[in-house]
Scaffold this active site. Sequence first.
Site, short mmCIF file in Angstrom:
data_model
loop_
_atom_site.label_atom_id
_atom_site.label_comp_id
_atom_site.label_asym_id
_atom_site.label_seq_id
_atom_site.Cartn_x
_atom_site.Cartn_y
_atom_site.Cartn_z
N LYS A 10 0.82 -1.21 0.00
CA LYS A 10 0.00 0.00 0.00
C LYS A 10 0.86 1.28 0.00
O LYS A 10 2.07 1.22 0.25
CB LYS A 10 -0.94 -0.03 1.20
N TYR A 50 -12.48 -2.50 -3.86
CA TYR A 50 -13.05 -2.65 -2.51
C TYR A 50 -14.58 -2.57 -2.53
O TYR A 50 -15.18 -2.19 -1.52
CB TYR A 50 -12.47 -1.57 -1.59
N PHE A 58 -15.94 3.16 6.68
CA PHE A 58 -14.54 3.50 6.38
C PHE A 58 -14.25 3.53 4.88
O PHE A 58 -13.11 3.78 4.47
CB PHE A 58 -13.59 2.53 7.09
N ARG A 86 -1.29 -14.23 4.52
CA ARG A 86 -2.01 -13.59 5.62
C ARG A 86 -1.25 -13.75 6.94
O ARG A 86 -1.26 -12.85 7.78
CB ARG A 86 -3.45 -14.10 5.70
N THR A 92 -5.36 -7.20 10.53
CA THR A 92 -5.70 -5.98 9.77
C THR A 92 -5.33 -4.72 10.53
O THR A 92 -4.77 -3.78 9.96
CB THR A 92 -7.22 -5.96 9.48
N ARG A 103 2.60 -6.08 9.21
CA ARG A 103 1.86 -4.94 9.75
C ARG A 103 2.40 -4.48 11.10
O ARG A 103 2.43 -3.28 11.38
CB ARG A 103 0.37 -5.28 9.82
N ASN A 113 -2.16 0.34 6.59
CA ASN A 113 -1.71 -0.93 7.19
C ASN A 113 -0.79 -1.73 6.28
O ASN A 113 -0.73 -2.96 6.36
CB ASN A 113 -2.91 -1.75 7.70
N HIS A 116 -2.16 -5.47 1.59
CA HIS A 116 -3.43 -6.19 1.44
C HIS A 116 -3.12 -7.59 0.93
O HIS A 116 -2.19 -7.78 0.15
CB HIS A 116 -4.34 -5.48 0.41
N GLU A 127 -9.66 -10.88 -7.40
CA GLU A 127 -8.68 -9.79 -7.26
C GLU A 127 -7.54 -9.91 -8.27
O GLU A 127 -7.07 -8.89 -8.80
CB GLU A 127 -8.13 -9.79 -5.83
P1 CMP Z 1 -7.52 -4.60 3.48
O1 CMP Z 1 -7.07 -5.99 3.78
O2 CMP Z 1 -6.87 -3.92 2.34
O3 CMP Z 1 -9.12 -4.64 3.23
C1 CMP Z 1 -9.96 -3.55 3.51
C2 CMP Z 1 -9.25 -2.46 4.24
O4 CMP Z 1 -10.07 -1.52 4.89
C3 CMP Z 1 -8.40 -3.04 5.34
O5 CMP Z 1 -7.30 -3.71 4.80
C4 CMP Z 1 -8.09 -1.78 6.16
O6 CMP Z 1 -6.94 -1.12 5.68
C5 CMP Z 1 -9.30 -0.88 5.90
N1 CMP Z 1 -10.13 -0.66 7.08
C6 CMP Z 1 -10.36 0.52 7.69
N2 CMP Z 1 -11.17 0.38 8.74
C7 CMP Z 1 -11.49 -0.93 8.82
C8 CMP Z 1 -12.29 -1.71 9.70
N3 CMP Z 1 -12.96 -1.16 10.73
N4 CMP Z 1 -12.38 -3.04 9.49
C9 CMP Z 1 -11.73 -3.62 8.45
N5 CMP Z 1 -10.95 -2.94 7.57
C10 CMP Z 1 -10.83 -1.60 7.75
#
Ligand code: CMP
Length: 140
Positions: A10, A50, A58, A86, A92, A103, A113, A116, A127
């Site tokens: 990211k 997304y 968010f 993962r 996350t 992370r 973060n 992904h 994806e």
């Molecule tokens: P990612 O795995 O890229 O998938 C969705 C992204 O939304 C996640 O990582 C986070 O960076 C972002 N995000 C922000 N707020 C939240 C939340 N409350 N729960 C999950 N993902 C979130």
Amino acid sequence: ATERTLSIIKPDAVAKNAIGDIIARIEKAGLKVVAAKMVHLSEEKAGGFYAEHKERPFFKDLVGFMTSGPVVVQVLEGEGAIAKNRDLMGATNPKEAAPGTIRADFAETIDANAVHGSDSPESAEREINYFFGNDEICPR
Ligand code: CMP
């Protein structure tokens, strides 16, 4: 089984010059990079990626962040690639990520973060196809 998964480094991690460190962790874990490119996502491309989060509070911040700078998109291949990636990434929310995960070591906030990774075989397939044509993937 041998799987493929989509990885995104990211904008926060790219800005930190952490691309190499992150790819080194992926390769050391035994995963192979079979496709890679750097792109600055448009709002439309990030929002489409997304789409499942469209109704979440968010979503707007997430798309804003993902379009704030270039990202590195990769297809990773290997035994249990989805779960392996993962495990490397950690939770996350970086505050909950286990020590030694990407992370925990590179991320600051739940939006910024660092990485992904696809969360299931179905999302991996969607994806990967969202970013790469078949002729851009190099099996090896
Ligand atoms: P990612 O795995 O890229 O998938 C969705 C992204 O939304 C996640 O990582 C986070 O960076 C972002 N995000 C922000 N707020 C939240 C939340 N409350 N729960 C999950 N993902 C979130």
